[in-house]
Design an enzyme around this catalytic site. Sequence first.
Site, short mmCIF file in Angstrom:
data_model
loop_
_atom_site.label_atom_id
_atom_site.label_comp_id
_atom_site.label_asym_id
_atom_site.label_seq_id
_atom_site.Cartn_x
_atom_site.Cartn_y
_atom_site.Cartn_z
N TYR A 145 3.26 -21.26 0.05
CA TYR A 145 1.93 -20.71 -0.16
C TYR A 145 0.97 -21.85 -0.43
O TYR A 145 1.26 -22.74 -1.23
CB TYR A 145 1.94 -19.75 -1.35
CG TYR A 145 0.58 -19.16 -1.68
CD1 TYR A 145 -0.02 -18.23 -0.83
CD2 TYR A 145 -0.10 -19.53 -2.84
CE1 TYR A 145 -1.25 -17.68 -1.13
CE2 TYR A 145 -1.35 -18.98 -3.15
CZ TYR A 145 -1.91 -18.06 -2.29
OH TYR A 145 -3.15 -17.52 -2.60
N ASP A 240 1.47 -30.30 -1.00
CA ASP A 240 0.69 -29.38 -1.81
C ASP A 240 1.33 -29.35 -3.19
O ASP A 240 2.33 -28.67 -3.42
CB ASP A 240 0.67 -27.99 -1.17
CG ASP A 240 -0.16 -27.00 -1.98
OD1 ASP A 240 -0.64 -27.38 -3.07
OD2 ASP A 240 -0.32 -25.86 -1.53
N LYS A 268 -4.26 -25.96 -10.66
CA LYS A 268 -3.56 -25.47 -11.84
C LYS A 268 -3.66 -26.40 -13.06
O LYS A 268 -4.69 -26.40 -13.72
CB LYS A 268 -2.12 -25.10 -11.46
CG LYS A 268 -2.13 -24.00 -10.37
CD LYS A 268 -0.85 -23.27 -10.13
CE LYS A 268 -1.10 -22.03 -9.29
NZ LYS A 268 -0.66 -22.05 -7.92
#
Length: 435
Positions: A145, A240, A268
């Site tokens: 994702y 990522d 995050k």
Amino acid sequence: MLNQEKSNQLFERAQGFIPGGVNSPVRAFRAVGGKPLFMQKAKGAYLYDEDGNSYIDMINSWGPMILGHANEKVQQAITEALPYSLSFGAPTAREIDMAELITSMVPSIEKVRMVNSGTEATMSAIRLARGFTGRDKIIKLEGCYHGHGDSFLIAAGSGALTMGTPDSPGVTRGTAQDTLIAPYNNLQAIEELVVTNNGKIAALILEPVVGNMGCIAPKPGYLEGLRKICDREGIVLIFDEVMTGFRLARGGAQERFGVQADLTTLGKIIGGGMPVGAYGGRRDIMEYISPAGPVYQAGTLSGNPIAMAAGLAMLRHLNDHPELYQQLESISNRIVNDLREVLGQLGLRYTINQVGSMYSLFFTESEVYDYDTAKTCDTALFGRYFRKMLEQGVYLAPSQFETLFVSMILGEEEISRLKEASLSSLQAVLNERPS
Ligand SMILES: *Cc1c(COP(=O)(O)O)cnc(C)c1O
């Protein structure tokens, strides 16, 4: 049973004005059944919902709360920044501090651009890789994702090497065709894509440790193999690290596994709980970004002073306390070992994957190393386990296909409560199970 009367009322109200009642889909608990809990506050290791129930938090805002909730240093930094105004739309010194710190923590990042989310970081990194190479296609791995950018919402399809088809209505066929799909942990599939799309591939993007189909580690040699292929083919390798950055080590997964990316995307933890993302990497590639170069990317609130204050406080703390990662790892190891003990005691067949402070319990006997093997899980069983854990005061990720995020703040009491909760939850689930 959990008293969630107020949460239920709020959910009812939310559904009148917010699609599905939530601002991000997993929060709706659809994968685990039941209705979502509305949170009121959190401190340290604990979440408190609107009905006054408390939970040991095993998501930690999907990573950012690595030091626990409402950390004093982060809160203090925000408090100090507040009187100076919330935003200028002009450069500030703090952005340079942030950029310097990021480049010192992640050696492959020579220059970095701040954005407002992980999604923005990955979308921008892909555009940059395309602009830099003059090529259109990207390789994305099944089950990874990368936020909700069009190029990444491509279905797993029926196997590797197939041309992508949109996973979400609204993604055009044209966009989907530029995203090539391969299974995770499979170098041969990448080699084949490279042959069939010779000279057309701008970038390969992946989660160096996957968190988004549950936790999956790269097989030995996998990341090194990708690095080699990308070097040979002139493909921009994008890690990522929105999830793994500043979590698996100061320098993220690339430090832990000793393989460097050309571009890295961050999110995050980098905002300490504020909406922040970033992408950075090789100087020659980053110099292609506007206004240094021709690839356009901008943001009204990028590098926002309050967000930078929070993020800086978080990263400085992690940077100044490298021993934290060792501690975090031993807390995580204890939790996972306890869980294995409980599962063994009950005779349950399972797989646990763990990398540092990320781990997943998969309800399958199969080894889980890619999307297909992740799909062998008994998701209904996971849902029942999730509900029981909530009743026992533990807030897990509401899906089988998510990782858990251990925080530094878990102490002896929480570790033993986790073990007890796992035992009674799994026991209850087994007793309910139709034989
Ligand atoms: C969470 C996540 C994203 C998306 O970040 P947002 O801030 O939610 O847009 C991208 N990539 C990975 C690996 C993630 O875990």
